[in-house]
Design a protein around this motif. Sequence first.
Motif, PDB file in Angstrom:
ATOM      1  N   ILE A   1       0.857  -1.185   0.000  1.00 26.33           N
ATOM      2  CA  ILE A   1       0.000   0.000   0.000  1.00 26.33           C
ATOM      3  C   ILE A   1       0.892   1.235   0.000  1.00 26.33           C
ATOM      4  O   ILE A   1       1.861   1.288   0.751  1.00 26.33           O
ATOM      5  CB  ILE A   1      -0.916   0.006   1.251  1.00 26.33           C
ATOM      6  N   GLY A   2       0.569   2.197  -0.846  1.00 26.57           N
ATOM      7  CA  GLY A   2       1.321   3.441  -0.854  1.00 26.57           C
ATOM      8  C   GLY A   2       1.037   4.233   0.415  1.00 26.57           C
ATOM      9  O   GLY A   2      -0.094   4.255   0.881  1.00 26.57           O
ATOM     10  N   SER A   3       2.058   4.874   0.977  1.00 26.28           N
ATOM     11  CA  SER A   3       1.846   5.607   2.214  1.00 26.28           C
ATOM     12  C   SER A   3       1.377   7.026   1.914  1.00 26.28           C
ATOM     13  O   SER A   3       1.483   7.503   0.794  1.00 26.28           O
ATOM     14  CB  SER A   3       3.145   5.661   3.025  1.00 26.28           C
ATOM     15  N   ALA A   4       0.864   7.681   2.944  1.00 31.27           N
ATOM     16  CA  ALA A   4       0.350   9.040   2.760  1.00 31.27           C
ATOM     17  C   ALA A   4       1.465  10.002   2.387  1.00 31.27           C
ATOM     18  O   ALA A   4       1.218  11.043   1.799  1.00 31.27           O
ATOM     19  CB  ALA A   4      -0.356   9.506   4.026  1.00 31.27           C
ATOM     20  N   GLN A   5       2.710   9.651   2.741  1.00 27.29           N
ATOM     21  CA  GLN A   5       3.813  10.549   2.410  1.00 27.29           C
ATOM     22  C   GLN A   5       4.010  10.697   0.910  1.00 27.29           C
ATOM     23  O   GLN A   5       4.569  11.673   0.448  1.00 27.29           O
ATOM     24  CB  GLN A   5       5.128  10.046   3.017  1.00 27.29           C
ATOM     25  N   THR A   6       3.609   9.683   0.138  1.00 29.17           N
ATOM     26  CA  THR A   6       3.804   9.774  -1.306  1.00 29.17           C
ATOM     27  C   THR A   6       2.649  10.511  -1.968  1.00 29.17           C
ATOM     28  O   THR A   6       2.699  10.769  -3.155  1.00 29.17           O
ATOM     29  CB  THR A   6       3.886   8.388  -1.940  1.00 29.17           C
ATOM     30  N   PHE A   7       1.599  10.843  -1.209  1.00 23.66           N
ATOM     31  CA  PHE A   7       0.418  11.558  -1.693  1.00 23.66           C
ATOM     32  C   PHE A   7      -0.402  10.737  -2.668  1.00 23.66           C
ATOM     33  O   PHE A   7      -1.524  11.094  -2.976  1.00 23.66           O
ATOM     34  CB  PHE A   7       0.766  12.893  -2.364  1.00 23.66           C
ATOM     35  N   SER A   8       0.150   9.664  -3.224  1.00 23.58           N
ATOM     36  CA  SER A   8      -0.621   8.932  -4.222  1.00 23.58           C
ATOM     37  C   SER A   8      -1.288   7.742  -3.558  1.00 23.58           C
ATOM     38  O   SER A   8      -0.723   7.106  -2.675  1.00 23.58           O
ATOM     39  CB  SER A   8       0.276   8.472  -5.363  1.00 23.58           C
ATOM     40  N   HIS A   9      -2.512   7.474  -3.983  1.00 24.05           N
ATOM     41  CA  HIS A   9      -3.270   6.383  -3.400  1.00 24.05           C
ATOM     42  C   HIS A   9      -3.210   5.191  -4.342  1.00 24.05           C
ATOM     43  O   HIS A   9      -4.009   5.069  -5.255  1.00 24.05           O
ATOM     44  CB  HIS A   9      -4.714   6.811  -3.162  1.00 24.05           C
ATOM     45  N   THR A  10      -2.205   4.378  -4.141  1.00 23.40           N
ATOM     46  CA  THR A  10      -2.026   3.212  -4.996  1.00 23.40           C
ATOM     47  C   THR A  10      -1.771   1.994  -4.128  1.00 23.40           C
ATOM     48  O   THR A  10      -1.269   2.113  -3.015  1.00 23.40           O
ATOM     49  CB  THR A  10      -0.827   3.398  -5.937  1.00 23.40           C
ATOM     50  N   VAL A  11      -2.157   0.834  -4.635  1.00 24.75           N
ATOM     51  CA  VAL A  11      -1.836  -0.413  -3.948  1.00 24.75           C
ATOM     52  C   VAL A  11      -1.262  -1.396  -4.961  1.00 24.75           C
ATOM     53  O   VAL A  11      -1.479  -1.271  -6.163  1.00 24.75           O
ATOM     54  CB  VAL A  11      -3.069  -1.047  -3.258  1.00 24.75           C
TER      55      VAL A  11
END
Lengths: 177, 323
Positions: free
Chosen positions: B159-169
């Motif tokens: 799961i992408g973290s909030a630090q990367t701003f992108s919502h990807t899994v």
Amino acid sequence: MIALRIGLAALFLMIAVTVQTSVLTNVAVAGVTCDLTLIVVIALALSRGPEWGAIAGFMGGLLLDVVPPADHTAGRWALSLAIAGYIAGLIRRETSGSPVGPLGVALTVVLGTAVSFFIYSATGSLLHDPSVDWGEFGVRLGIAAGYDVVGAIVVIPLVMWIMGRVQPARERRRVAP
Amino acid sequence: MLKDLGSPSRSTSSRSTAPRSAFRSAGEAPLRSAGTSRDVRRRRTVLLLVVLACFTLIVLDARRSAGSPVEPLREAAAGVFGPLESTATSARQPVDNLRDRFAEMDRLKAENEKLKKDNEDLTRELTTSDYARNRAQELDKLLKVAPAYTMTPARVIGIGSAQTFSHTVTIDAGTADGVHTDMTVLNGTGLVGRVVRTTQGTATVLLIGDRNSTVGGRLNASMALGFVSGRGEVGGTLDYKLIDPKARPKVGDRIVTWGSSGNAPYVPGVPIGVVTSVTANEGSLGSTATVKPYVDPTRIDTVGVVTGPPARAPRPQLTGKGN
């Protein structure tokens, strides 16, 4: 010895990236994950100096950039972590001769988190990435910094201890006393 | 930026070497000072090279349309880290880990069946309420060509973290399982997102809550068309804008996908979310609704990728018969 050190550093980074992307996201606080890779980079920088910090940061960041589920322009985390690692290495040099104290390590981690997250967001803005949201920046940075310090308490002593074990005797004499 | 980093280091290193050299023997002192200035130069060269490498990467990868040279690197990384992430994900569930492989497969099969059944139930549920009341005739036809999509079950392994701003899994199904880019991803409760990147064994899914994501959404109650776009928030809250400025969504209205041509990237009829509040647009006609998605983006585990279209595409069929 140098090959062993590089191998160890690579192993640490790979473990950190894997754990960060698949395990730690399940215990995320408000979506913010512990930047394990950043912590390992800082640990390597604190034990080996700025060059190691910059190169380890570059490699670790590059992994974060290309390992799925990353979908942003590659090189952004690489740049962020390289500079954070370099700065952490400079802090080690500044206090060189004596090991960095626990408070120093914590402050270094907070500084590293702030620098890397800022550079990552700023490069995103420059590249017109619509997902970058400066309104959320402060909150996420605060949570990330706190979380990273917690993670660093566990990880940094471990990594620094292992890296210290494989230090050549010549350097150990110079740093230890 | 480079200068800012470089200048304090020079002053600190010269400051810190001065007292230290006092402890050293006199013969070593000049040698050391020469060494440190060489150290500083080498250090900066390393930093400069690394930063240049980063910029090169960014520039090379920023032009997505031309086919990025970073792609092979991503493929390789997914090849190495996909299995690692898979292992790490299953290691976090010790209960699952204790079971052997066959039990795991049975579980996946059962889960898949449940997923399919849930989806069917949901489709039926959707079609029996407002939807049916509004356009019973068309729906009869729609039910005849009911979207019996072929689905590939997959697990979320990264799961992408909030630090990367992108919502990807990341999911553990890739091209080897028939998953390709622009395929719809859903789970038992609703729409999850679409596949944006695939490798042999993994695929990256862009969640509907991402700021880069826009989905065509239809209001169940009035059949009005609009667009659902992500806000980039952790909870996955969505914005909904109607095409017709006079139509007003109501709180509690449900939104389903209206589907894209060729069923890519979104198949029609998948529930997206429910309207929680409506605000009038300032300075223009129309209104924007806040939508709470059915799928909690932080709690995605098993998902289904629509790999096979229905026997016939439902939308052309409908209009063809309707006219």
